[in-house]
Motif scaffolding. Structure first.
Motif, PDB file in Angstrom:
ATOM      1  N   ASP A 118       5.381  27.870 -34.885  1.00 48.88           N
ATOM      2  CA  ASP A 118       6.045  28.152 -33.600  1.00 48.88           C
ATOM      3  C   ASP A 118       7.546  28.383 -33.789  1.00 48.88           C
ATOM      4  O   ASP A 118       8.257  28.677 -32.826  1.00 48.88           O
ATOM      5  N   HIS A 119       8.034  28.273 -35.037  1.00 49.92           N
ATOM      6  CA  HIS A 119       9.460  28.525 -35.312  1.00 49.92           C
ATOM      7  C   HIS A 119       9.659  29.710 -36.255  1.00 49.92           C
ATOM      8  O   HIS A 119      10.717  30.335 -36.239  1.00 49.92           O
ATOM      9  N   ASP A 165      12.962  20.574 -33.807  1.00 49.53           N
ATOM     10  CA  ASP A 165      11.941  19.756 -33.145  1.00 49.53           C
ATOM     11  C   ASP A 165      12.322  18.286 -33.061  1.00 49.53           C
ATOM     12  O   ASP A 165      11.481  17.406 -33.238  1.00 49.53           O
ATOM     13  N   HIS A 203       9.920  17.110 -28.489  1.00 51.57           N
ATOM     14  CA  HIS A 203       8.856  18.029 -28.061  1.00 51.57           C
ATOM     15  C   HIS A 203       8.593  17.942 -26.560  1.00 51.57           C
ATOM     16  O   HIS A 203       8.495  18.950 -25.879  1.00 51.57           O
ATOM     17  N   HIS A 256      12.581  24.643 -39.489  1.00 51.80           N
ATOM     18  CA  HIS A 256      11.464  24.184 -40.316  1.00 51.80           C
ATOM     19  C   HIS A 256      10.382  25.256 -40.306  1.00 51.80           C
ATOM     20  O   HIS A 256      10.497  26.249 -39.578  1.00 51.80           O
ATOM     21  N   HIS A 296      11.997  23.392 -27.610  1.00 52.77           N
ATOM     22  CA  HIS A 296      10.871  22.992 -26.760  1.00 52.77           C
ATOM     23  C   HIS A 296      11.307  22.350 -25.443  1.00 52.77           C
ATOM     24  O   HIS A 296      10.458  21.930 -24.647  1.00 52.77           O
TER      25      HIS A 296
HETATM   26 ZN   LIG Z   1       7.991  23.198 -32.785  1.00 48.30          ZN
END
Ligand SMILES: [Zn+2]
Length: 344
Positions: free
Chosen positions: A157-158, A261, A264, A153, A308
């Motif tokens: 953070d990806h 994700d 988390h 996605h 994560h």
């Molecule tokens: Zn994430």
């Protein structure tokens, strides 16, 4: 003559007794301070080794690439009052309870080098994150060697690791693949204009990160079950974001799912999969997707790669009570060929 000998031997005796006294003092000091007294003066080092971890899945070589660690704020979790009271109480006992990792995964199929998610780069979290490119080099690869980038996605953070703040592609030879629903949502100026103020940075970063790949003709979207890589299936996991997608690779009867994700905060969501996060665009759909997927994975022998989950974020799920437990892969120094793990 005789006197001289006596004097000399007295001197020797005196010297020896002084040496003996000195040795006795040292022994006494060690006894008092402990045998490691000298070690205590050496400064402690707080850095870990460059982070990568390899795993063989059939013929695939999977390398987890450490991007960094962050702390999940309990206010980012949405659960019942009883569940959240329990989390706050547990946090008092273990302040590191909500530590989460950020990890990307490299898959070397023997023909292609594929990166699934690219960490934060310079787009999230400051100094504690953004180490993925360094981990990739430590693992023996270069960004130029990556052929394909599969993106779960478009949260920073990806995909932050894809592009520098100057708009340069970090992976100049890679074709990027992302779900059409995901790309259409985050790259739409109309949707961004209607989004709440605190969601704006997510839209801005997605657009800036995608731009140089779009310009180079290396931004591709998928909307069905088309084949991007042999032996890899798209697994739509909507809810967290509109086009959130997992990637499942199979080789020689073994499977690994890169689940993005789906989870988390493992210390909470394994036992309470109904707990959602404030970053879920559609929390109800995110919880439903997680419930369905977790129950399926606990019945199957699939290695899970969770960006994560605590590094390297590779493990299997088992049913435990009303929730699940996580069985992380054990460290192994040898990437031996092994069949599917036995079911007990
Ligand atoms: Zn994430």
């Amino acid at each position: 003559m005789k006197n001289k000998v006596v004097v000399r031997s007295r001197n020797v005796l005196k010297r020896n007794s002084m040496r003996f006294a000195a040795a006795l003092l040292v022994a006494l000091a060690i006894f008092v301070a402990g045998p490691n007294a000298a070690l205590a003066q050496v400064p402690q080092h707080h850095d870990q080794a460059p982070g990568f971890y390899r795993l063989k899945v059939g013929d695939l070589e999977v390398t987890a690439l450490y991007d960094g660690t962050g702390v999940f704020d309990p206010h980012w979790l949405n659960g019942t009052k009883a569940t959240m009271d329990g989390v706050v109480k547990a946090l008092h006992e273990d302040p590191r309870l909500l530590d989460v990792a950020v990890t990307g995964y490299l898959v070397n199929t023997g023909k292609q080098l594929i990166l699934v998610d690219a960490g934060t780069g310079t787009w999230w979290g400051g100094g504690a994150l953004g180490r993925l490119a360094g981990s990739l080099r430590s693992a023996g690869y270069t960004p130029e060697e990556v052929d394909i980038l599969l993106v779960t996605h478009l949260h920073p953070d990806h995909v932050g690791g894809l592009t520098t703040h100057d708009g340069e592609r970090v992976f100049p030879n890679a074709d990027v693949y992302v779900a059409k629903a995901e790309s259409d949502f985050w790259l739409s100026p109309e949707i961004a204009a209607k989004a709440p103020k605190d969601a704006q940075p997510f839209f801005q970063s997605a657009r800036a990160i995608a731009a140089p790949y779009i310009k180079a003709g290396k931004w591709h979207t998928f909307s069905g079950s088309e084949t991007i890589v042999d032996g890899m299936q798209l697994v739509p996991l909507p809810g967290h974001t509109p086009g959130h997608t997992g990637y499942e690779f199979s080789s020689k009867g073994q499977k690994i799912l890169f689940w993005g994700d789906t989870m988390h905060a493992q210390s909470v969501q394994l036992q309470h999969p109904e707990v959602t996060v404030v970053f879920d665009i559609d929390p109800t759909a995110a919880a439903a997707t997680r419930n369905q997927l977790l129950s399926k994975l606990a019945r199957e022998d699939v290695v899970i790669a969770g960006p994560h989950m605590l590094f390297p974020g590779l493990g299997r799920l088992h049913k435990e009570g009303s929730g699940y437990s996580w069985a992380p892969v054990a460290f192994t120094g040898q990437l031996d060929e092994r069949g599917p793990s036995p079911k007990y």
